[in-house]
Design a protein around this motif. Sequence first.
Motif, short mmCIF file in Angstrom:
data_model
loop_
_atom_site.label_atom_id
_atom_site.label_comp_id
_atom_site.label_asym_id
_atom_site.label_seq_id
_atom_site.Cartn_x
_atom_site.Cartn_y
_atom_site.Cartn_z
N TRP A 138 -12.70 -20.54 36.06
CA TRP A 138 -13.36 -19.54 35.21
C TRP A 138 -13.65 -18.27 35.98
N SER A 139 -14.17 -18.41 37.17
CA SER A 139 -14.52 -17.26 37.99
C SER A 139 -13.27 -16.49 38.44
N THR A 140 -12.22 -17.24 38.81
CA THR A 140 -10.98 -16.60 39.27
C THR A 140 -10.30 -15.81 38.17
N LEU A 141 -10.40 -16.30 36.93
CA LEU A 141 -9.74 -15.63 35.80
C LEU A 141 -10.65 -14.63 35.11
N GLY A 142 -11.51 -13.99 35.90
CA GLY A 142 -12.34 -12.93 35.35
C GLY A 142 -13.45 -13.41 34.45
N GLN A 143 -13.99 -14.57 34.73
CA GLN A 143 -15.08 -15.16 33.93
C GLN A 143 -14.68 -15.30 32.47
N THR A 144 -13.48 -15.85 32.28
CA THR A 144 -12.95 -16.08 30.94
C THR A 144 -12.92 -17.58 30.65
N PHE A 145 -13.51 -17.98 29.53
CA PHE A 145 -13.53 -19.38 29.15
C PHE A 145 -12.24 -19.77 28.41
N LEU A 146 -11.83 -18.96 27.45
CA LEU A 146 -10.65 -19.29 26.66
C LEU A 146 -9.39 -18.87 27.41
N CYS A 147 -8.95 -19.75 28.30
CA CYS A 147 -7.74 -19.51 29.09
C CYS A 147 -6.99 -20.84 29.16
N TRP A 148 -5.71 -20.79 29.45
CA TRP A 148 -4.89 -21.99 29.38
C TRP A 148 -5.38 -23.12 30.29
N PRO A 149 -5.75 -22.86 31.53
CA PRO A 149 -6.22 -23.97 32.37
C PRO A 149 -7.41 -24.71 31.77
N LEU A 150 -8.35 -23.97 31.19
CA LEU A 150 -9.54 -24.61 30.62
C LEU A 150 -9.24 -25.24 29.26
N VAL A 151 -8.31 -24.68 28.50
CA VAL A 151 -7.87 -25.34 27.26
C VAL A 151 -7.22 -26.68 27.60
N LEU A 152 -6.40 -26.69 28.64
CA LEU A 152 -5.78 -27.94 29.09
C LEU A 152 -6.84 -28.95 29.52
N TYR A 153 -7.92 -28.46 30.10
CA TYR A 153 -9.02 -29.34 30.49
C TYR A 153 -9.69 -29.94 29.26
N MET A 154 -9.87 -29.15 28.19
CA MET A 154 -10.44 -29.66 26.95
C MET A 154 -9.54 -30.74 26.35
N ILE A 155 -8.23 -30.53 26.44
CA ILE A 155 -7.28 -31.52 25.94
C ILE A 155 -7.40 -32.81 26.75
N HIS A 156 -7.53 -32.67 28.06
CA HIS A 156 -7.67 -33.84 28.93
C HIS A 156 -8.92 -34.64 28.58
N LEU A 157 -10.04 -33.96 28.41
CA LEU A 157 -11.28 -34.66 28.07
C LEU A 157 -11.17 -35.37 26.72
N SER A 158 -10.54 -34.72 25.76
CA SER A 158 -10.39 -35.30 24.42
C SER A 158 -9.51 -36.56 24.46
N LEU A 159 -8.41 -36.49 25.19
CA LEU A 159 -7.53 -37.65 25.32
C LEU A 159 -8.25 -38.79 26.02
N GLY A 160 -9.08 -38.46 27.00
CA GLY A 160 -9.84 -39.49 27.68
C GLY A 160 -10.83 -40.17 26.77
N ASP A 161 -11.48 -39.40 25.90
CA ASP A 161 -12.44 -39.99 24.96
C ASP A 161 -11.74 -40.91 23.96
N THR A 162 -10.56 -40.51 23.50
CA THR A 162 -9.80 -41.37 22.58
C THR A 162 -9.40 -42.66 23.27
N TRP A 163 -8.94 -42.56 24.52
CA TRP A 163 -8.58 -43.77 25.25
C TRP A 163 -9.78 -44.69 25.44
N ASN A 164 -10.94 -44.11 25.71
CA ASN A 164 -12.15 -44.92 25.87
C ASN A 164 -12.47 -45.70 24.61
#
Length: 244
Positions: free
Chosen positions: A142-168
């Motif tokens: 977030w800090s490296t990308l100019g304090q931007t939340f909606l960016c591809w790396p963090l969107v991918l992180y949201m996808i990762h967390l969601s897939l983990g919750d479904t697996w759980n």
Amino acid sequence: MSDQNLVNSGVRSVMGVREGATDKTVQTDLANPKWDRAATLNYVGATIAQISVMTALLWFMDLGFERLPLATLPSWSATAIAVAFFAFITLRSRLFSLLDNTRNSGRYNAIQRPGWAPPPLAFPIVWMSIAVLRVVSAYLVWSTLGQTFLCWPLVLYMIHLSLGDTWNTIFTVEGRLGHAVPVVIVGPLLSVIVVTVSYYLTLPLAGWIIAPSAAWLAIATVLCISLWRLNGVEPLYPVVAKAN
């Protein structure tokens, strides 16, 4: 209360995992296994919905930062808000899932495990450590990308967390040991590898910090496969439950 139960209880509270009053294992009909289409659609739909909501949260955070009078606040305010957000989303991602995240803590103890399987107490300790690494690495991105939340790396992180919750839900709540195998491979494991690479390309340090999460999920995947093989080898797809 034993030290193990105390640690497990503390981690469940911190990570927002509710203890179910009853065992919600899906008792499948292995004598005549039929694909549970409704369950499959439920998993897919709930995962897509969770990804959408959590991605929208990133957009709202950017919108909120645009409206905050950061210039009049202490210099550390932006950092504190970002770290708090990433800690919340990491520890409480299940709140945004439409699937049941209550769980029976006795499942891991009740099934047959390989001799090399980690003791139950190892899981809460490791997952809390992984959570800290996830928060730190997300903040660095977030800090490296100019304090931007909606960016591809963090969107991918949201996808990762969601897939983990479904697996759980599939593994821990419903006890579908067979279906949990392909889901953990194409879900949490593959997605954490993508996140790690994305973070590394953004900032190598962030990639190295989250890399232990990928290593742990690789171990968890092997364990998931071993548990499936040792406990009946049910089909790799969700099977319709036995009629009561």
